[in-house]
Scaffold this motif. Sequence first.
Motif, PDB file in Angstrom:
ATOM      1  N   GLY A 164       9.285  21.213  12.125  1.00 38.83           N
ATOM      2  CA  GLY A 164       7.940  21.559  11.696  1.00 38.83           C
ATOM      3  C   GLY A 164       7.844  21.952  10.232  1.00 38.83           C
ATOM      4  O   GLY A 164       6.797  22.419   9.790  1.00 38.83           O
ATOM      5  N   LYS A 165       8.896  21.748   9.462  1.00 39.10           N
ATOM      6  CA  LYS A 165       8.880  22.090   8.034  1.00 39.10           C
ATOM      7  C   LYS A 165       8.271  20.952   7.232  1.00 39.10           C
ATOM      8  O   LYS A 165       8.506  19.783   7.515  1.00 39.10           O
ATOM      9  N   GLU A 166       7.501  21.324   6.198  1.00 39.62           N
ATOM     10  CA  GLU A 166       6.844  20.334   5.356  1.00 39.62           C
ATOM     11  C   GLU A 166       7.846  19.575   4.487  1.00 39.62           C
ATOM     12  O   GLU A 166       8.782  20.155   3.957  1.00 39.62           O
ATOM     13  N   VAL A 167       7.590  18.272   4.360  1.00 42.03           N
ATOM     14  CA  VAL A 167       8.383  17.402   3.494  1.00 42.03           C
ATOM     15  C   VAL A 167       7.400  16.481   2.784  1.00 42.03           C
ATOM     16  O   VAL A 167       6.592  15.826   3.433  1.00 42.03           O
ATOM     17  N   LEU A 168       7.424  16.443   1.454  1.00 40.57           N
ATOM     18  CA  LEU A 168       6.572  15.528   0.711  1.00 40.57           C
ATOM     19  C   LEU A 168       7.257  14.161   0.681  1.00 40.57           C
ATOM     20  O   LEU A 168       8.397  14.042   0.234  1.00 40.57           O
ATOM     21  N   VAL A 169       6.570  13.144   1.187  1.00 41.28           N
ATOM     22  CA  VAL A 169       7.155  11.804   1.257  1.00 41.28           C
ATOM     23  C   VAL A 169       6.270  10.809   0.524  1.00 41.28           C
ATOM     24  O   VAL A 169       5.062  10.997   0.392  1.00 41.28           O
ATOM     25  N   LYS A 170       6.903   9.756   0.046  1.00 47.00           N
ATOM     26  CA  LYS A 170       6.196   8.630  -0.564  1.00 47.00           C
ATOM     27  C   LYS A 170       6.802   7.374   0.030  1.00 47.00           C
ATOM     28  O   LYS A 170       8.014   7.203   0.015  1.00 47.00           O
ATOM     29  N   PHE A 171       5.946   6.506   0.575  1.00 51.91           N
ATOM     30  CA  PHE A 171       6.427   5.279   1.197  1.00 51.91           C
ATOM     31  C   PHE A 171       5.374   4.196   1.070  1.00 51.91           C
ATOM     32  O   PHE A 171       4.217   4.470   0.759  1.00 51.91           O
ATOM     33  N   SER A 172       5.792   2.969   1.303  1.00 56.81           N
ATOM     34  CA  SER A 172       4.866   1.843   1.202  1.00 56.81           C
ATOM     35  C   SER A 172       4.818   1.083   2.520  1.00 56.81           C
ATOM     36  O   SER A 172       5.724   1.155   3.339  1.00 56.81           O
ATOM     37  N   ALA A 173       3.738   0.336   2.673  1.00 58.94           N
ATOM     38  CA  ALA A 173       3.555  -0.532   3.836  1.00 58.94           C
ATOM     39  C   ALA A 173       2.998  -1.856   3.340  1.00 58.94           C
ATOM     40  O   ALA A 173       2.376  -1.922   2.278  1.00 58.94           O
ATOM     41  N   SER A 174       3.210  -2.888   4.105  1.00 63.17           N
ATOM     42  CA  SER A 174       2.729  -4.211   3.701  1.00 63.17           C
ATOM     43  C   SER A 174       1.263  -4.420   4.047  1.00 63.17           C
ATOM     44  O   SER A 174       0.668  -5.430   3.669  1.00 63.17           O
ATOM     45  N   LYS A 175       0.669  -3.466   4.743  1.00 59.95           N
ATOM     46  CA  LYS A 175      -0.755  -3.531   5.072  1.00 59.95           C
ATOM     47  C   LYS A 175      -1.304  -2.113   5.029  1.00 59.95           C
ATOM     48  O   LYS A 175      -0.551  -1.132   5.048  1.00 59.95           O
ATOM     49  N   ASN A 176      -2.605  -2.000   4.957  1.00 59.57           N
ATOM     50  CA  ASN A 176      -3.232  -0.694   5.000  1.00 59.57           C
ATOM     51  C   ASN A 176      -3.096  -0.168   6.426  1.00 59.57           C
ATOM     52  O   ASN A 176      -3.483  -0.850   7.377  1.00 59.57           O
ATOM     53  N   LEU A 177      -2.529   0.996   6.581  1.00 57.92           N
ATOM     54  CA  LEU A 177      -2.239   1.527   7.913  1.00 57.92           C
ATOM     55  C   LEU A 177      -3.493   2.107   8.562  1.00 57.92           C
ATOM     56  O   LEU A 177      -4.406   2.579   7.888  1.00 57.92           O
ATOM     57  N   ARG A 178      -3.485   2.078   9.874  1.00 57.79           N
ATOM     58  CA  ARG A 178      -4.621   2.535  10.677  1.00 57.79           C
ATOM     59  C   ARG A 178      -4.808   4.044  10.514  1.00 57.79           C
ATOM     60  O   ARG A 178      -3.867   4.813  10.628  1.00 57.79           O
ATOM     61  N   HIS A 179      -6.052   4.455  10.258  1.00 54.69           N
ATOM     62  CA  HIS A 179      -6.348   5.879  10.158  1.00 54.69           C
ATOM     63  C   HIS A 179      -6.096   6.561  11.498  1.00 54.69           C
ATOM     64  O   HIS A 179      -6.312   5.966  12.556  1.00 54.69           O
ATOM     65  N   TYR A 209       0.862  -1.177   0.000  1.00 58.28           N
ATOM     66  CA  TYR A 209       0.000   0.000   0.000  1.00 58.28           C
ATOM     67  C   TYR A 209       0.897   1.226   0.000  1.00 58.28           C
ATOM     68  O   TYR A 209       1.750   1.373   0.869  1.00 58.28           O
ATOM     69  N   TRP A 210       0.702   2.102  -0.983  1.00 58.75           N
ATOM     70  CA  TRP A 210       1.545   3.279  -1.154  1.00 58.75           C
ATOM     71  C   TRP A 210       0.855   4.518  -0.614  1.00 58.75           C
ATOM     72  O   TRP A 210      -0.334   4.736  -0.858  1.00 58.75           O
ATOM     73  N   TYR A 211       1.631   5.311   0.091  1.00 54.65           N
ATOM     74  CA  TYR A 211       1.165   6.568   0.671  1.00 54.65           C
ATOM     75  C   TYR A 211       2.043   7.691   0.144  1.00 54.65           C
ATOM     76  O   TYR A 211       3.266   7.563   0.125  1.00 54.65           O
ATOM     77  N   GLU A 212       1.420   8.774  -0.286  1.00 56.65           N
ATOM     78  CA  GLU A 212       2.152   9.964  -0.700  1.00 56.65           C
ATOM     79  C   GLU A 212       1.443  11.143  -0.058  1.00 56.65           C
ATOM     80  O   GLU A 212       0.293  11.443  -0.385  1.00 56.65           O
ATOM     81  N   GLN A 213       2.135  11.786   0.877  1.00 58.46           N
ATOM     82  CA  GLN A 213       1.517  12.883   1.598  1.00 58.46           C
ATOM     83  C   GLN A 213       2.569  13.757   2.252  1.00 58.46           C
ATOM     84  O   GLN A 213       3.756  13.461   2.215  1.00 58.46           O
ATOM     85  N   VAL A 214       2.100  14.837   2.849  1.00 56.17           N
ATOM     86  CA  VAL A 214       2.993  15.780   3.510  1.00 56.17           C
ATOM     87  C   VAL A 214       3.330  15.261   4.898  1.00 56.17           C
ATOM     88  O   VAL A 214       2.460  14.817   5.644  1.00 56.17           O
ATOM     89  N   ALA A 215       4.609  15.297   5.221  1.00 54.50           N
ATOM     90  CA  ALA A 215       5.098  14.980   6.562  1.00 54.50           C
ATOM     91  C   ALA A 215       5.804  16.224   7.079  1.00 54.50           C
ATOM     92  O   ALA A 215       5.987  17.199   6.346  1.00 54.50           O
ATOM     93  N   TYR A 216       6.194  16.197   8.337  1.00 56.49           N
ATOM     94  CA  TYR A 216       6.871  17.339   8.951  1.00 56.49           C
ATOM     95  C   TYR A 216       8.156  16.867   9.610  1.00 56.49           C
ATOM     96  O   TYR A 216       8.150  15.872  10.330  1.00 56.49           O
ATOM     97  N   ASP A 217       9.248  17.603   9.354  1.00 53.10           N
ATOM     98  CA  ASP A 217      10.502  17.253  10.010  1.00 53.10           C
ATOM     99  C   ASP A 217      10.465  17.753  11.447  1.00 53.10           C
ATOM    100  O   ASP A 217       9.470  18.332  11.889  1.00 53.10           O
ATOM    101  N   GLU A 218      11.532  17.545  12.192  1.00 54.71           N
ATOM    102  CA  GLU A 218      11.545  17.885  13.617  1.00 54.71           C
ATOM    103  C   GLU A 218      11.415  19.385  13.881  1.00 54.71           C
ATOM    104  O   GLU A 218      11.082  19.799  14.985  1.00 54.71           O
TER     105      GLU A 218
END
Length: 119
Positions: free
Chosen positions: A70-85, A59-68
């Motif tokens: 508080g600055k925005e970072v666009l990340v793309k990552f995968s997981a082996s299962k659908n992650l909990r909302h 399952y691929w996720y592409e969304q905004v994350a925040y570094d330590e």
Amino acid sequence: MKKLFIAFGFVVALLVAGLVVLATMDFNRLGKDHAYVQITEDGVEDRSVATDGTVYMSYWYEQVAYDEDGKEVLVKFSASKNLRHEAYLMLYTKDGNEVTSYDEVQYDELPAKVKAQFK
């Protein structure tokens, strides 16, 4: 002769200790930066079939994350299962936005500048 056995024993012990460290260390997390993300929707399903017929799901996720800071970072990552909302993840990143691993964390464990972004 006794010194030779002691030296040999020391070398063997050093090799065993080195193998234990290599077997237990996760190099995907070692020396990486952190970014934080909150899962708000399902990942995009990616199904692949191996030559023996085994089906692998990711399952691929592409969304905004925040570094330590508080600055925005666009990340793309995968997981082996659908992650909990609503789950908060600490992403291990290199080169700014390349995700190598992740851990789920509690809201209280987030840095203050990151908490401000999620409110």
